[in-house]
Scaffold this motif. Structure first.
Motif, PDB file in Angstrom:
ATOM      1  N   PRO A  43      46.101  33.757  31.524  1.00  0.00           N
ATOM      2  CA  PRO A  43      45.475  34.853  31.868  1.00  0.00           C
ATOM      3  C   PRO A  43      45.433  36.042  30.836  1.00  0.00           C
ATOM      4  O   PRO A  43      46.127  36.544  30.268  1.00  0.00           O
ATOM      5  CB  PRO A  43      46.291  35.398  33.017  1.00  0.00           C
ATOM      6  N   GLU A  62      47.908  48.865  44.671  1.00  0.00           N
ATOM      7  CA  GLU A  62      48.594  47.927  44.189  1.00  0.00           C
ATOM      8  C   GLU A  62      49.848  48.406  43.120  1.00  0.00           C
ATOM      9  O   GLU A  62      50.833  47.897  43.329  1.00  0.00           O
ATOM     10  CB  GLU A  62      47.934  46.792  43.276  1.00  0.00           C
ATOM     11  N   ALA A 116      37.673  31.555  31.879  1.00  0.00           N
ATOM     12  CA  ALA A 116      38.026  32.710  32.504  1.00  0.00           C
ATOM     13  C   ALA A 116      38.174  32.729  34.174  1.00  0.00           C
ATOM     14  O   ALA A 116      37.296  32.348  34.767  1.00  0.00           O
ATOM     15  CB  ALA A 116      36.983  33.889  32.231  1.00  0.00           C
ATOM     16  N   TRP A 117      39.465  32.390  34.665  1.00  0.00           N
ATOM     17  CA  TRP A 117      39.618  32.120  35.919  1.00  0.00           C
ATOM     18  C   TRP A 117      40.153  33.162  36.479  1.00  0.00           C
ATOM     19  O   TRP A 117      41.111  32.731  37.634  1.00  0.00           O
ATOM     20  CB  TRP A 117      40.390  30.649  36.266  1.00  0.00           C
ATOM     21  N   SER A 118      39.837  34.263  36.669  1.00  0.00           N
ATOM     22  CA  SER A 118      40.568  35.337  37.550  1.00  0.00           C
ATOM     23  C   SER A 118      39.550  35.663  38.851  1.00  0.00           C
ATOM     24  O   SER A 118      38.573  36.316  38.923  1.00  0.00           O
ATOM     25  CB  SER A 118      40.626  36.502  36.947  1.00  0.00           C
ATOM     26  N   MET A 119      40.052  34.583  39.692  1.00  0.00           N
ATOM     27  CA  MET A 119      38.956  34.420  40.970  1.00  0.00           C
ATOM     28  C   MET A 119      40.227  35.190  42.075  1.00  0.00           C
ATOM     29  O   MET A 119      40.926  34.623  42.425  1.00  0.00           O
ATOM     30  CB  MET A 119      38.897  33.057  41.486  1.00  0.00           C
ATOM     31  N   PHE A 120      39.745  35.893  42.999  1.00  0.00           N
ATOM     32  CA  PHE A 120      40.455  36.739  44.007  1.00  0.00           C
ATOM     33  C   PHE A 120      41.785  37.157  43.526  1.00  0.00           C
ATOM     34  O   PHE A 120      42.638  36.797  44.079  1.00  0.00           O
ATOM     35  CB  PHE A 120      40.260  35.756  45.340  1.00  0.00           C
ATOM     36  N   VAL A 121      41.802  37.742  42.429  1.00  0.00           N
ATOM     37  CA  VAL A 121      43.187  37.933  42.061  1.00  0.00           C
ATOM     38  C   VAL A 121      43.858  39.013  42.910  1.00  0.00           C
ATOM     39  O   VAL A 121      45.068  38.672  43.404  1.00  0.00           O
ATOM     40  CB  VAL A 121      43.063  38.900  40.649  1.00  0.00           C
ATOM     41  N   ALA A 122      43.007  39.843  43.385  1.00  0.00           N
ATOM     42  CA  ALA A 122      43.595  40.777  44.469  1.00  0.00           C
ATOM     43  C   ALA A 122      42.547  41.332  45.617  1.00  0.00           C
ATOM     44  O   ALA A 122      41.332  41.393  45.014  1.00  0.00           O
ATOM     45  CB  ALA A 122      44.115  42.165  43.787  1.00  0.00           C
ATOM     46  N   PRO A 123      42.890  41.474  46.818  1.00  0.00           N
ATOM     47  CA  PRO A 123      41.917  41.891  47.653  1.00  0.00           C
ATOM     48  C   PRO A 123      41.377  43.109  47.461  1.00  0.00           C
ATOM     49  O   PRO A 123      42.324  44.101  47.172  1.00  0.00           O
ATOM     50  CB  PRO A 123      42.421  41.598  49.039  1.00  0.00           C
ATOM     51  N   HIS A 124      40.045  43.673  47.654  1.00  0.00           N
ATOM     52  CA  HIS A 124      39.608  45.142  47.338  1.00  0.00           C
ATOM     53  C   HIS A 124      39.851  45.793  48.864  1.00  0.00           C
ATOM     54  O   HIS A 124      39.141  45.684  49.753  1.00  0.00           O
ATOM     55  CB  HIS A 124      38.441  44.960  47.054  1.00  0.00           C
TER      56      HIS A 124
ATOM     57  N   THR B 179      44.091  30.163  37.968  1.00  0.00           N
ATOM     58  CA  THR B 179      43.695  31.271  39.043  1.00  0.00           C
ATOM     59  C   THR B 179      44.922  31.699  39.914  1.00  0.00           C
ATOM     60  O   THR B 179      45.099  32.889  40.441  1.00  0.00           O
ATOM     61  CB  THR B 179      42.530  30.836  39.703  1.00  0.00           C
ATOM     62  N   GLN B 182      47.229  34.234  38.415  1.00  0.00           N
ATOM     63  CA  GLN B 182      46.729  35.675  38.253  1.00  0.00           C
ATOM     64  C   GLN B 182      46.728  36.391  39.482  1.00  0.00           C
ATOM     65  O   GLN B 182      46.340  37.450  39.478  1.00  0.00           O
ATOM     66  CB  GLN B 182      45.320  35.611  37.429  1.00  0.00           C
ATOM     67  N   SER B 185      48.644  40.167  43.070  1.00  0.00           N
ATOM     68  CA  SER B 185      48.769  41.130  44.097  1.00  0.00           C
ATOM     69  C   SER B 185      49.818  41.049  45.088  1.00  0.00           C
ATOM     70  O   SER B 185      50.194  39.892  45.241  1.00  0.00           O
ATOM     71  CB  SER B 185      47.254  41.410  44.728  1.00  0.00           C
ATOM     72  N   GLN B 203      36.153  42.027  52.820  1.00  0.00           N
ATOM     73  CA  GLN B 203      35.225  42.625  51.774  1.00  0.00           C
ATOM     74  C   GLN B 203      33.732  42.286  52.046  1.00  0.00           C
ATOM     75  O   GLN B 203      33.262  40.931  52.033  1.00  0.00           O
ATOM     76  CB  GLN B 203      35.607  42.014  50.214  1.00  0.00           C
TER      77      GLN B 203
END
Lengths: 238, 327
Positions: A43, A62, A116-124, B179, B182, B185, B203
């Motif tokens: 990451p 966060e 690049a695999w930052s998928m749904f890292v944190a809910p918005h 993933t 990462q 959260s 969302q």
């Protein structure tokens, strides 16, 4: 005849040698490819280097949650200190990854094998909903497109496409201000054609706080405010 | 050292039935057709992939090496890439010109996506990575028009190098693990009450419809969050499980444990369920289908041919579909 069979024999010998050597080259290539995948998959929070993104309420909440957690665990830290620590750690991480990726960058760029695999890292938790309104001369604002609405559906086939959804999601973030201005101008140009009697267009986001499960079950209506408002006259665009 | 290297080289001499790679090829081809075709049908090619001077919303679009080589992001270049991508996708589905089709589709898609990174997602990279592996593989050896033309049957028992399938597997695990680590959260962890999936489904950006009802099944979303997080973080175990499955004759308590808990079927069941639920509840483009396109690589090399044989025998019990290798 003899010469022909000798050359056939020679060709066969070369083919045999190539077949014996080929797996070694394939193995070296595969090692290179896999190491590239693994280094690229580490990451690298590139977006975190843009400090304007840290102002987003979802990011702030966060940081607050992690500050509270770390304090409970005995590490006395304020949200500002934690933000600084994270920022500098991200910088170091990105720099280290950049250095490690150097031998693979050109290869991955040319073959389309970047990672690049930052998928749904944190809910918005504070999402934004796109609203587009037009106003006829002397009239009131009329909604023509509201994201996820079944009544205000102007150019829905385009705005609701996954790729446009991705872009529209990004426009609500501070680091995409310039792109949002481009988007607003494009929307105004289309509206000038599609609504010949409209005088103005207003593009904005409704940003709200997602309801907790308890609030949703109790039937609470989400509250929020409009922001990123852009109002443009349509006359000069015709 | 040399002995170890030679053992390792043995992996690259290994061959197996080509059905797993063929199914992955067809799935990737369909994803390419969908991802580019949906842009054409929504009239978004010029909007998202061309600059403002040509009807796009961006003042200036991104230009990768291929677009630069072709003369810049002009409409003719972008449409050439669109058509090239569609033809490449169709050729992959049909199974002709396997490596060239994968190369054309992959390069066209990479160049198109690079034009506007704001309108791209990780599913694009998942697809281009899979396409590159198809460039390296003999994916049209069976279940292809090429096979039909060459051998008079749609299927062939000709064996193909196994290492591209291993690459697909490694890539899939890298995606899941990366993933997973990462997901920092609070909401993905017990401290945040495993509330991530619930809030992600709230969302509006990715919703298919109103999702307030999900609050009534909140514990299920918490279970889904915990399961997804743990499943992704432990995904490297899949490689170990595949190795154990391929070497059942060797001893070891861990090997026996993996066999007893049916690790691979459980991993696949969780993955397929998770991806299908994602597709059902959220609009995430081709993500679900691109991810599932990697799954044939998990199957035992003989599982898919056996399954297809059973399926085709049921459909037409008197026909013989498979050709043996011709040397």
């Amino acid at each position: 005849m003899g010469a022909e069979s000798a050359s056939r024999f020679e060709r066969g010998r070369w083919r045999g040698r190539a077949a014996a050597v080929l797996p070694h080259f394939v193995a070296l290539y595969v090692i290179y490819h896999v190491v590239g995948i693994l280094v690229g998959s580490v990451p690298a929070p590139g977006d975190a280097l843009n400090r304007t993104a840290w102002r987003n309420p979802s990011v702030r909440s966060e940081i607050d949650a992690w500050t509270a957690r770390l304090n409970r665990l005995g590490w006395r830290v304020t949200p500002a200190e934690l933000e600084d620590t994270c920022y500098h750690a991200c910088r170091r991480l990105v720099a280290a990854q950049h250095a490690a990726l150097t031998p693979f960058q050109a290869y991955q760029y040319h073959t389309g094998t970047q990672q690049a695999w930052s998928m749904f890292v944190a809910p918005h938790r504070h999402p934004s909903l796109l609203h587009i309104d037009v106003r006829r001369a002397g009239g009131a604002w009329e909604p023509v497109y509201v994201a996820r609405s079944d009544t205000a559906t102007w150019r829905r086939g385009q705005f609701d496409h996954i790729r446009f959804r991705s872009a529209i999601f990004r426009f609500a973030w501070p680091q995409y201000r310039a792109a949002y201005a481009d988007f607003a101008a494009w929307v105004a140009d289309r509206a000038a054609d599609d609504f010949p009697d409209a005088a103005e267009i207003r593009i904005r986001y409704f940003t709200f706080t997602s309801l907790s499960p308890e609030q949703a079950r109790a039937g609470v209506v989400p509250t929020g405010a409009f922001d990123h408002t852009v109002t443009l006259p349509l006359g000069p665009r015709r | 050292m040399i002995a170890r290297w030679n053992r390792f080289i043995g992996l690259f001499r290994r061959t197996e039935p080509g059905d797993s790679l063929a199914v992955a090829r067809i799935a990737c081809g369909l994803c390419v057709l969908w991802t580019i075709g949906s842009m054409v049908s929504a009239g978004l090619v010029q909007v998202l992939w061309l600059d403002a001077a040509h009807g796009g919303y961006r003042e200036r679009v991104g230009v990768n090496w291929l677009v630069a080589l072709l003369g810049g992001p002009e409409p003719a270049v972008v449409w050439t890439l669109v058509i090239g991508g569609l033809l490449g996708g169709a050729a992959l589905v049909a199974g002709i010109a396997g490596r060239v089709a994968a190369l054309v589709a992959g390069q066209a898609l990479t160049a198109l996506v690079f034009l506007n990174s704001q309108a791209a997602g990780s599913y694009d990279l998942m697809l281009t990575n899979a396409l590159w592996i198809l460039v390296l593989s003999r994916s049209t050896a069976t279940l292809s028009l090429a096979c039909r033309l060459r051998r008079g049957a749609w299927r062939s028992a000709v064996e193909v190098p196994a290492w591209p399938r291993y690459l697909l597997l490694i890539q899939l695990v890298a995606i899941y693990f990366s993933t997973g680590i990462q997901k920092l959260s609070n909401c993905w962890t017990p401290a945040g009450g495993f509330s991530a999936l619930y809030y992600i489904l709230q969302q509006p950006s990715w919703q298919r419809g109103d999702m307030h009802w999900i609050a009534h099944v909140y514990p299920l979303t918490q279970f889904g969050t915990a399961l997804t997080w743990i499943w992704e973080l432990t995904s490297p175990l899949l490689l170990l499980a595949v190795y154990f499955r391929a070497t059942p004759q060797r001893p070891g308590r861990l090997r026996r444990l993996f066999a007893r808990i049916h690790y691979i079927p459980v991993f696949v069941a969780i993955g397929v369920t998770m991806h299908l639920l994602t597709w059902l509840l959220m609009d995430v483009g081709t993500f679900t289908w691109v991810a599932l396109a990697y799954y044939p690589a998990i199957a035992r090399p003989t599982t898919i041919p056996r399954f297809i044989t059973r399926l085709t025998n049921r459909a037409s019990p008197h026909e013989k579909h498979v050709c043996g290798p011709s040397r």
